[in-house]
Design a protein around this motif. Structure first.
Motif, mmCIF file in Angstrom:
data_model
loop_
_atom_site.group_PDB
_atom_site.id
_atom_site.type_symbol
_atom_site.label_atom_id
_atom_site.label_comp_id
_atom_site.label_asym_id
_atom_site.label_seq_id
_atom_site.Cartn_x
_atom_site.Cartn_y
_atom_site.Cartn_z
ATOM 1 N N ALA A 101 0.830 -1.204 0.000
ATOM 2 C CA ALA A 101 0.000 0.000 0.000
ATOM 3 C C ALA A 101 0.869 1.260 0.000
ATOM 4 N N GLN A 102 1.969 1.234 0.747
ATOM 5 C CA GLN A 102 2.882 2.374 0.767
ATOM 6 C C GLN A 102 3.523 2.583 -0.602
ATOM 7 N N ALA A 103 3.879 1.484 -1.281
ATOM 8 C CA ALA A 103 4.491 1.584 -2.611
ATOM 9 C C ALA A 103 3.503 2.146 -3.616
ATOM 10 N N VAL A 104 2.256 1.674 -3.568
ATOM 11 C CA VAL A 104 1.221 2.196 -4.484
ATOM 12 C C VAL A 104 0.972 3.665 -4.184
ATOM 13 N N GLY A 105 0.924 4.016 -2.909
ATOM 14 C CA GLY A 105 0.728 5.410 -2.520
ATOM 15 C C GLY A 105 1.848 6.298 -3.029
ATOM 16 N N ALA A 106 3.086 5.808 -2.952
ATOM 17 C CA ALA A 106 4.241 6.588 -3.430
ATOM 18 C C ALA A 106 4.151 6.791 -4.940
ATOM 19 N N GLU A 107 3.711 5.756 -5.672
ATOM 20 C CA GLU A 107 3.559 5.885 -7.130
ATOM 21 C C GLU A 107 2.488 6.905 -7.482
ATOM 22 N N LEU A 108 1.425 6.959 -6.682
ATOM 23 C CA LEU A 108 0.326 7.890 -6.950
ATOM 24 C C LEU A 108 0.603 9.278 -6.380
ATOM 25 N N GLY A 109 1.644 9.389 -5.599
ATOM 26 C CA GLY A 109 1.992 10.679 -5.019
ATOM 27 C C GLY A 109 1.112 11.070 -3.851
ATOM 28 N N ARG A 110 0.604 10.117 -3.136
ATOM 29 C CA ARG A 110 -0.200 10.415 -1.951
ATOM 30 C C ARG A 110 -0.022 9.311 -0.915
#
Length: 119
Positions: free
Chosen positions: A12-21
């Motif tokens: 979830a943190q990796a996906v959040g970093a990719e989305l910029g949030r």
């Protein structure tokens, strides 16, 4: 379960970093207590809970309602589903001789014969 929760949080943190949030994700296990009790996490729409014949503490060693129905059918002495009779039904003379034995001291009474209807 802890390992899965950590991996889920990291994903979830990796996906959040990719989305910029920052994604808010609660990774605590939803299963607590007894593993055989259904949880709200993944409901099964086809699940139909079994009806209990006894209290929970005795369910592991007790017969199920389906088993009880089966054996009740066998114990009735009926020859078919449409036969309303039971063993000894309508046999007044035989019943009159069995009742004193049942009320008396412990012992063995052997009743033999066919399961025919008597008038």
């Amino acid at each position: 379960m802890d390992e899965f929760s950590r991996a889920l949080y990291q994903a979830a943190q990796a996906v959040g970093a990719e989305l910029g949030r920052s994604l808010s994700l609660d990774c605590r296990p939803l299963m607590g207590g007894k593993p055989h009790v259904a949880t709200a996490a993944l409901p099964n729409p086809g699940h139909r809970p079994r009806q209990a014949a006894v209290e929970e503490s005795r369910q592991e060693v007790a017969a199920t309602p389906e088993d009880l129905d089966y054996w009740l059918e066998k114990a009735s002495g009926r020859t078919g589903a449409d036969d309303p009779g039971w063993y000894f039904s309508g046999r007044r003379r035989l019943n009159a001789s069995v009742v004193p034995f049942l009320k008396g001291p412990p012992g063995v009474l052997l009743v033999t014969g066919i399961t025919a209807r008597w008038p």
